[in-house]
Scaffold this active site. Structure first.
Site, short mmCIF file in Angstrom:
data_model
loop_
_atom_site.label_atom_id
_atom_site.label_comp_id
_atom_site.label_asym_id
_atom_site.label_seq_id
_atom_site.Cartn_x
_atom_site.Cartn_y
_atom_site.Cartn_z
CG ASP A 1 26.55 46.70 -16.99
OD1 ASP A 1 27.36 46.04 -16.76
OD2 ASP A 1 25.59 47.12 -16.03
CG HIS B 1 25.71 49.29 -12.10
ND1 HIS B 1 25.26 48.54 -13.46
CD2 HIS B 1 25.33 50.40 -12.00
CE1 HIS B 1 24.80 49.56 -14.30
NE2 HIS B 1 24.82 50.60 -13.36
CG ASP C 1 26.91 44.57 -13.89
OD1 ASP C 1 26.09 44.04 -14.51
OD2 ASP C 1 26.75 45.88 -13.43
CG HIS D 1 22.32 45.74 -7.71
ND1 HIS D 1 23.40 46.28 -7.42
CD2 HIS D 1 22.32 45.92 -9.23
CE1 HIS D 1 24.03 46.93 -8.51
NE2 HIS D 1 23.23 46.56 -9.52
#
Ligand code: OKP
Ligand code: ZN
Length: 318
Positions: free
Chosen positions: A257, A170, A168, A132
């Site tokens: 995740d 996200h 991931d 991120h």
């Protein structure tokens, strides 16, 4: 398969703000302790070495690195930004403690050590995560973009094409942004749709890259509740893209995740699905560097890692 691990066990952020409330921050070393034991017992595991910071500066300008250092050194207890643009932190899930800067620099050393290991398959097990972080903004528990540092190092050292596959849950907004105009580094991400999930601002299908980088960015946003049957179809499309590019190396931004039991992600992959994922990745027959990103349930993470890497342990002494 070789590995390098550095969990920065003295770096334990305690808080984040979710839905306007202070809640427990899940990005703690304990989440990866089971994975670390598995790695140390099964792979040739080296210690991280120190490196000069110039490969970090290829991704993050010096002033940004200094900024993170200053926020960290000046932090009393734990610092959560109040004015996001001023503090250069994208969200309220990225507190800074006295240990943040050291941990992020240690992660950089770990990445540099990993990319220089002589092995077809390498696992870089470290935190804080990176995907991120943009070149000049922290966010989503990330300060320095570990995968981007690795990709840029390999691309500039060998003058070759590099692919990053981000699995991931996200979307890796930071990695996408860093390489958005770069024709040599392709970013491919499979993630929960940003219409409903963090980081909200990017990860849509129509983000395909810009200028010289047009056609080198691929987003596969998916709805929550996805199981392996549906996930696999998309993963195979992503792997076809990688096969066509035939990069020198594939970097996998590895988040667990996507697991059914994960508290931060909303896909429904189960333990055995990671074995299938590993098999598909291995079939590519391209050198892979796995870099740890998210994954917030200690047991789900451990089981996912055991299953994913089982394929890479077997057979050839890669
Ligand atoms: C990091 B990684 C903030 C709550 C949002 C951020 C999730 C970061 C995920 N109010 N939480 O990609 O696993
Ligand atoms: Zn994640």
């Amino acid at each position: 398969m070789k590995a390098v691990a550095q969990l920065n066990k003295d770096y334990i952020p305690t808080l984040e703000i979710d839905n306007g409330k202070l809640v427990k921050n899940p990005e703690a070393p304990s989440r990866l302790e089971g994975v670390e034991i598995f790695v140390k017992n099964n792979f040739e595991c080296v210690n991280p070495k120190e490196y000069p910071l110039n490969y970090l500066y290829n991704i993050h300008p010096k002033w940004y690195v200094k900024h993170v250092e200053n926020l960290s050194k000046n932090a009393k207890n734990e610092y959560l930004p109040e004015v996001f643009l001023k503090d250069r932190i994208l969200d309220s899930g990225t507190p800074i403690t006295k240990k943040t800067y050291n941990a992020a620099i240690n992660a950089y050393y770990t990445v540099m050590t990993g990319v220089n290991l002589d092995s077809k398959y390498v696992y870089i097990l470290t935190r804080p995560p990176g995907h991120h972080a943009t070149s000049n903004f922290a966010g989503g528990y990330c300060f320095f973009n570990n995968a981007a540092i690795a990709a840029k190092y390999l691309q500039s050292t060998f003058q070759e094409r590099i692919c990053i596959l981000d699995v991931d849950f996200h979307h890796g907004n930071g990695t996408q942004e860093i390489f958005y105009e770069d024709p040599q580094i392709t970013y491919i991400s499979i993630h929960g749709t940003p219409e409903k999930f963090f980081p909200w601002i990017s990860g849509y299908r129509d983000e395909v890259g810009k200028d010289n980088g047009k056609g080198t960015n691929f987003n596969f946003p998916l709805d929550e509740g996805i199981t392996w049957e549906e996930y696999k179809v998309v993963l195979e499309i992503a792997l076809e893209i990688i096969e066509k590019i035939s990069p020198l190396k594939l970097i996998v931004s590895l988040g667990f995740d996507t697991h059914l039991k994960d508290p931060m992600g909303y896909f429904n992959l189960v333990d055995e699905d990671y074995k299938k994922m590993g098999k598909l990745l291995k079939k590519l027959d391209i050198p892979i560097i796995f870099i740890q990103e998210g994954g917030y349930d200690k047991y789900a993470n451990t089981n996912a890692a055991i299953n994913l890497f089982s394929t890479f342990k077997e057979g050839e002494n890669a």
